[in-house]
Design a protein around this motif. Structure first.
Motif, short mmCIF file in Angstrom:
data_model
loop_
_atom_site.label_atom_id
_atom_site.label_comp_id
_atom_site.label_asym_id
_atom_site.label_seq_id
_atom_site.Cartn_x
_atom_site.Cartn_y
_atom_site.Cartn_z
N GLY A 156 0.87 -1.19 0.25
CA GLY A 156 0.09 -0.04 -0.06
C GLY A 156 0.75 1.13 0.03
O GLY A 156 0.40 2.13 -0.65
N VAL A 157 1.91 1.18 0.70
CA VAL A 157 2.75 2.34 0.87
C VAL A 157 3.38 2.57 -0.50
O VAL A 157 3.56 3.69 -0.89
CB VAL A 157 3.79 2.41 1.99
CG1 VAL A 157 4.92 3.30 1.92
CG2 VAL A 157 2.99 2.34 3.55
N LEU A 158 3.81 1.46 -0.98
CA LEU A 158 4.80 1.63 -2.22
C LEU A 158 3.65 2.34 -3.51
O LEU A 158 4.16 2.87 -4.42
CB LEU A 158 5.10 0.29 -2.54
CG LEU A 158 6.14 -0.37 -1.62
CD1 LEU A 158 6.49 -1.41 -2.17
CD2 LEU A 158 7.64 0.53 -1.79
N LEU A 159 2.30 1.76 -3.54
CA LEU A 159 1.54 2.32 -4.59
C LEU A 159 1.27 3.67 -4.29
O LEU A 159 1.29 4.46 -5.37
CB LEU A 159 0.46 1.46 -4.40
CG LEU A 159 0.43 0.13 -5.03
CD1 LEU A 159 -1.07 -0.79 -4.66
CD2 LEU A 159 0.43 0.18 -6.50
N ARG A 160 1.05 3.92 -3.28
CA ARG A 160 1.00 5.73 -2.63
C ARG A 160 2.05 6.30 -3.09
O ARG A 160 1.88 7.45 -3.78
CB ARG A 160 0.66 5.89 -1.36
CG ARG A 160 -1.12 5.49 -0.94
CD ARG A 160 -1.48 5.97 0.39
NE ARG A 160 -0.73 4.81 1.19
CZ ARG A 160 -0.93 4.97 2.76
NH1 ARG A 160 -1.32 6.24 3.01
NH2 ARG A 160 -0.03 4.28 3.47
N ARG A 161 3.30 5.89 -2.68
CA ARG A 161 4.56 6.52 -2.97
C ARG A 161 4.49 6.68 -4.51
O ARG A 161 4.97 7.63 -5.28
CB ARG A 161 5.78 5.95 -2.30
CG ARG A 161 6.89 6.64 -2.69
CD ARG A 161 8.24 5.71 -1.94
NE ARG A 161 9.58 6.27 -2.20
CZ ARG A 161 10.21 6.02 -3.04
NH1 ARG A 161 9.80 4.90 -3.77
NH2 ARG A 161 11.18 6.52 -3.33
N GLY A 162 4.61 5.57 -5.18
CA GLY A 162 4.67 5.45 -6.57
C GLY A 162 3.92 6.50 -7.39
O GLY A 162 4.19 7.20 -8.21
N ALA A 163 2.65 6.58 -7.10
CA ALA A 163 1.70 7.53 -7.73
C ALA A 163 2.25 9.12 -7.39
O ALA A 163 2.09 9.60 -8.41
CB ALA A 163 0.19 7.25 -7.22
N ALA A 164 2.44 9.30 -6.16
CA ALA A 164 3.19 10.48 -6.06
C ALA A 164 4.23 11.12 -6.38
O ALA A 164 4.26 11.93 -7.23
CB ALA A 164 3.20 10.77 -4.51
N LEU A 165 5.00 10.04 -6.78
CA LEU A 165 6.44 10.29 -7.54
C LEU A 165 6.11 10.31 -9.23
O LEU A 165 6.60 11.19 -9.94
CB LEU A 165 7.26 8.85 -7.46
CG LEU A 165 8.01 8.96 -5.97
CD1 LEU A 165 8.81 7.62 -5.93
CD2 LEU A 165 8.88 10.03 -5.82
N TYR A 166 5.19 9.67 -9.55
CA TYR A 166 4.88 9.71 -11.08
C TYR A 166 4.24 11.23 -11.38
O TYR A 166 4.62 11.76 -12.21
CB TYR A 166 3.58 8.80 -11.20
CG TYR A 166 3.14 8.93 -12.70
CD1 TYR A 166 3.53 8.02 -13.83
CD2 TYR A 166 1.98 9.38 -12.95
CE1 TYR A 166 3.11 8.03 -15.04
CE2 TYR A 166 1.54 9.83 -14.61
CZ TYR A 166 2.20 9.07 -15.35
OH TYR A 166 1.57 9.10 -16.80
N HIS A 167 3.54 11.60 -10.31
CA HIS A 167 2.85 12.96 -10.50
C HIS A 167 4.15 14.34 -10.55
O HIS A 167 3.81 15.33 -11.05
CB HIS A 167 1.83 13.37 -9.89
CG HIS A 167 0.53 12.37 -10.29
ND1 HIS A 167 -0.13 12.73 -11.46
CD2 HIS A 167 -0.23 11.57 -9.66
CE1 HIS A 167 -1.01 11.89 -11.47
NE2 HIS A 167 -1.27 11.18 -10.38
#
Length: 215
Positions: A156-167
């Motif tokens: 869950g943390v990795l997905l949230r972090r990944g989405a934030a990094l993408y943007h």
């Protein structure tokens, strides 16, 4: 006395910085230093937080002073103690000796290379700076696969972090260009490393990648 150069390699998480380090080490003439080793421990007071969790992409979660001190000693003396950090535990486990030997290049890679560039210039270190440019969708996929495999954090943390990094990647790229980084692909980066290290390479020279900022 060996003349040594600091090569800072930056780019979004998942863009291939670690891969470039492995290739450079195999070619010879290069010592590598992952900047992730200078993260602060989870219990460090005042760590920045986003969405209720520690924001490990905020430079305040990272010890720039220790990094520049360590790098300065490596370039001057050729060897020193460097931290050993466990990302999965968010904890420094100890230290190890890094000996550059006859290497002419210290390749330091990590997401915090841009703020480190200003510190290196302020202390008059011989430094070059490269930004590995790759499409952010590719970075997202590679980053998530790597982090899940290594169990760096919970899914869950990795997905949230990944989405934030993408943007955030377009702004990261713009900031890096302003800081003085040069955008390159993997082939060009490999050629630059070999040139600085005094190692012959057959990789053809290609023009630098031009970055067009997007919103």
């Amino acid at each position: 006395m060996t003349s040594r150069t600091l090569l800072l390699v930056a780019g979004p998480s998942g863009c291939g910085k670690s891969r470039l380090s492995r290739v450079a080490t195999g070619a010879g003439g290069v010592a590598t230093l992952p900047l992730d080793e200078f993260y602060r421990d989870l219990d460090h007071p005042g760590l920045p937080r986003t969405l209720g969790i520690v924001d490990w992409d905020d430079v305040a979660s990272w010890d720039c002073d220790l990094a520049i001190d360590t790098i300065s000693r490596l370039l001057r003396d050729g060897a020193t103690e460097v931290p050993v950090y466990d990302i999965s535990q968010s904890l420094r486990l100890g230290s190890r000796t890094l000996d550059m030997g006859d290497a002419r290049v210290l390749l330091a890679e990590g997401i915090f290379a841009p703020p480190l560039l200003a510190a290196a210039r302020a202390t008059r270190l011989p430094v070059e700076a490269l930004w590995l440019a790759r499409h952010r969708s590719t970075n997202f996929t590679r980053r998530l696969a790597r982090d899940l495999k290594e169990k760096r954090k919970s899914p869950g943390v990795l997905l949230r972090r990944g989405a934030a990094l993408y943007h955030s990647e377009p702004q990261l790229t713009r900031d890096a260009m302003v800081a003085g980084f040069r955008p390159v692909g993997m082939r060009e980066a490999t050629r630059v490393v070999a040139q600085l290290a005094g190692v012959r390479t057959s990789t053809p020279r290609r023009p630098p990648i031009r970055i067009r900022a997007t919103k």
